[in-house]
Design a protein around this motif. Structure first.
Motif, PDB file in Angstrom:
ATOM      1  N   MET A   1      38.122 -17.997  11.958  1.00 14.14           N
ATOM      2  CA  MET A   1      37.014 -18.106  10.843  1.00 14.14           C
ATOM      3  C   MET A   1      36.820 -18.187   9.288  1.00 14.14           C
ATOM      4  SD  MET A   1      34.633 -20.636  12.584  1.00 14.14           S
ATOM      5  CE  MET A   1      36.163 -21.567  13.812  1.00 14.14           C
ATOM      6  N   ARG A   2      37.078 -18.247   8.514  1.00 15.81           N
ATOM      7  CA  ARG A   2      36.421 -18.378   6.976  1.00 15.81           C
ATOM      8  C   ARG A   2      35.317 -19.006   6.801  1.00 15.81           C
ATOM      9  NH1 ARG A   2      40.715 -17.117   2.259  1.00 15.81           N
ATOM     10  NH2 ARG A   2      41.344 -16.604   4.277  1.00 15.81           N
ATOM     11  N   VAL A   3      34.537 -18.039   6.292  1.00 13.71           N
ATOM     12  CA  VAL A   3      33.218 -18.415   6.145  1.00 13.71           C
ATOM     13  C   VAL A   3      32.511 -17.985   4.514  1.00 13.71           C
ATOM     14  CG1 VAL A   3      30.177 -18.180   6.258  1.00 13.71           C
ATOM     15  CG2 VAL A   3      32.170 -18.138   7.979  1.00 13.71           C
ATOM     16  N   ARG A   4      32.030 -18.710   3.964  1.00 15.09           N
ATOM     17  CA  ARG A   4      31.255 -18.023   2.680  1.00 15.09           C
ATOM     18  C   ARG A   4      30.223 -18.349   2.420  1.00 15.09           C
ATOM     19  NH1 ARG A   4      34.357 -19.428  -2.390  1.00 15.09           N
ATOM     20  NH2 ARG A   4      32.522 -19.990  -3.552  1.00 15.09           N
ATOM     21  N   VAL A   5      29.665 -17.117   1.795  1.00 13.66           N
ATOM     22  CA  VAL A   5      28.336 -16.360   1.772  1.00 13.66           C
ATOM     23  C   VAL A   5      27.918 -16.554   0.490  1.00 13.66           C
ATOM     24  CG1 VAL A   5      26.212 -15.398   2.475  1.00 13.66           C
ATOM     25  CG2 VAL A   5      28.589 -14.932   3.833  1.00 13.66           C
ATOM     26  N   GLU A   6      27.434 -17.148  -0.078  1.00 15.95           N
ATOM     27  CA  GLU A   6      26.371 -16.946  -1.823  1.00 15.95           C
ATOM     28  C   GLU A   6      25.370 -16.550  -2.176  1.00 15.95           C
ATOM     29  OE1 GLU A   6      29.157 -20.787  -3.386  1.00 15.95           O
ATOM     30  OE2 GLU A   6      27.110 -20.095  -3.776  1.00 15.95           O
ATOM     31  N   ILE A   7      25.648 -15.354  -2.105  1.00 14.39           N
ATOM     32  CA  ILE A   7      23.540 -14.620  -2.867  1.00 14.39           C
ATOM     33  C   ILE A   7      23.332 -14.876  -4.286  1.00 14.39           C
ATOM     34  CG2 ILE A   7      22.364 -12.482  -2.250  1.00 14.39           C
ATOM     35  CD1 ILE A   7      25.336 -12.138  -0.180  1.00 14.39           C
ATOM     36  N   HIS A   8      22.936 -15.598  -4.098  1.00 16.30           N
ATOM     37  CA  HIS A   8      21.825 -16.350  -5.734  1.00 16.30           C
ATOM     38  C   HIS A   8      20.179 -15.397  -5.565  1.00 16.30           C
ATOM     39  CE1 HIS A   8      23.644 -20.326  -5.537  1.00 16.30           C
ATOM     40  NE2 HIS A   8      23.661 -19.696  -4.145  1.00 16.30           N
ATOM     41  N   LEU A   9      20.415 -14.660  -6.845  1.00 19.76           N
ATOM     42  CA  LEU A   9      19.157 -13.831  -7.029  1.00 19.76           C
ATOM     43  C   LEU A   9      18.125 -15.240  -7.324  1.00 19.76           C
ATOM     44  CD1 LEU A   9      19.555 -11.654  -9.971  1.00 19.76           C
ATOM     45  CD2 LEU A   9      18.564 -10.933  -7.893  1.00 19.76           C
ATOM     46  N   LYS A  10      16.735 -15.273  -6.360  1.00 17.98           N
ATOM     47  CA  LYS A  10      15.917 -16.012  -6.270  1.00 17.98           C
ATOM     48  C   LYS A  10      15.079 -16.468  -7.407  1.00 17.98           C
ATOM     49  CE  LYS A  10      13.695 -15.492  -1.392  1.00 17.98           C
ATOM     50  NZ  LYS A  10      12.643 -14.795  -0.876  1.00 17.98           N
ATOM     51  N   LYS A  11      15.005 -17.431  -8.249  1.00 18.42           N
ATOM     52  CA  LYS A  11      14.133 -18.017  -8.777  1.00 18.42           C
ATOM     53  C   LYS A  11      13.851 -16.912  -9.293  1.00 18.42           C
ATOM     54  CE  LYS A  11      15.133 -23.184 -10.556  1.00 18.42           C
ATOM     55  NZ  LYS A  11      14.473 -24.308  -9.242  1.00 18.42           N
ATOM     56  N   GLY A  12      12.921 -16.722 -10.709  1.00 16.28           N
ATOM     57  CA  GLY A  12      11.986 -15.931 -10.920  1.00 16.28           C
ATOM     58  C   GLY A  12      12.512 -14.358 -10.926  1.00 16.28           C
ATOM     59  N   VAL A  13      13.194 -13.736 -10.701  1.00 21.68           N
ATOM     60  CA  VAL A  13      13.377 -13.261 -10.812  1.00 21.68           C
ATOM     61  C   VAL A  13      14.959 -12.567 -11.379  1.00 21.68           C
ATOM     62  CG1 VAL A  13      15.252 -11.139  -8.757  1.00 21.68           C
ATOM     63  CG2 VAL A  13      13.562 -12.896  -8.056  1.00 21.68           C
ATOM     64  N   ALA A  14      14.560 -11.097 -12.091  1.00 18.50           N
ATOM     65  CA  ALA A  14      15.030 -10.878 -13.206  1.00 18.50           C
ATOM     66  C   ALA A  14      16.254 -10.630 -12.814  1.00 18.50           C
ATOM     67  CB  ALA A  14      14.595  -9.617 -13.906  1.00 18.50           C
ATOM     68  N   ASP A  15      17.502 -11.061 -13.266  1.00 12.54           N
ATOM     69  CA  ASP A  15      19.068 -11.160 -13.509  1.00 12.54           C
ATOM     70  C   ASP A  15      20.031 -10.247 -14.968  1.00 12.54           C
ATOM     71  OD1 ASP A  15      21.631 -11.197 -13.088  1.00 12.54           O
ATOM     72  OD2 ASP A  15      21.781 -13.913 -13.432  1.00 12.54           O
ATOM     73  N   PRO A  16      20.082  -8.873 -14.687  1.00 14.83           N
ATOM     74  CA  PRO A  16      20.067  -8.207 -15.522  1.00 14.83           C
ATOM     75  C   PRO A  16      21.388  -8.493 -15.976  1.00 14.83           C
ATOM     76  CG  PRO A  16      19.124  -6.425 -13.919  1.00 14.83           C
ATOM     77  CD  PRO A  16      18.838  -7.932 -13.642  1.00 14.83           C
ATOM     78  N   GLU A  17      22.580  -7.991 -15.253  1.00 12.10           N
ATOM     79  CA  GLU A  17      24.058  -8.762 -15.228  1.00 12.10           C
ATOM     80  C   GLU A  17      23.494  -9.778 -15.286  1.00 12.10           C
ATOM     81  OE1 GLU A  17      25.782  -8.701 -11.670  1.00 12.10           O
ATOM     82  OE2 GLU A  17      28.137  -8.825 -12.365  1.00 12.10           O
TER      83      GLU A  17
END
Lengths: 78, 78
Positions: A1-17
């Motif tokens: 079974m293929r499961v997809r996980v999306e990992i986001h930064l929380k709001k307010g956390v810096a996203d240098p990339e």
């Protein structure tokens, strides 16, 4: 079974990339770009009998390895 | 307008990040995991008048910066 996980930064956390991609796009001649957020996705193949078990297993993977609860939110998609 | 770009590795291209996550998951006690693929996603805010223009602009961003055509495939989602 293929499961997809999306990992986001929380709001307010810096996203240098994301910020650096935004800068680079502006330098490359895309003045209309106003924001970039980066997201990490893993597609995980799990041998589970039911979708529920697969989800529970991937939930545990997120807690133990994939996501850092201080800075990440995650979403599991079956 | 928010445009989502998914950047996958092409089939046959090594995915060391995915492979290492797979190894780590097995070591952490998830024997049922049989494969992990990593995918990079960018959510880009573009000031474009039409969806078509936004897509064309993001297509160009992929060619110029976001994706390496030797190893990546990309998918633009509006």
């Amino acid at each position: 079974m293929r499961v997809r996980v999306e990992i986001h930064l929380k709001k307010g956390v810096a996203d240098p990339e994301g910020d650096n991609v935004l800068k680079a796009l502006k330098l490359l001649g895309f003045p209309d770009v106003t924001g970039v957020r980066s997201i990490k996705v893993f597609e995980i193949e799990v041998a589970a009998r039911t979708a529920q078990k697969a989800r529970a297993s991937v939930e545990e993977m997120c807690r133990k390895l994939l996501a850092n609860p201080v800075i990440h939110d995650y979403r599991i998609l079956l």
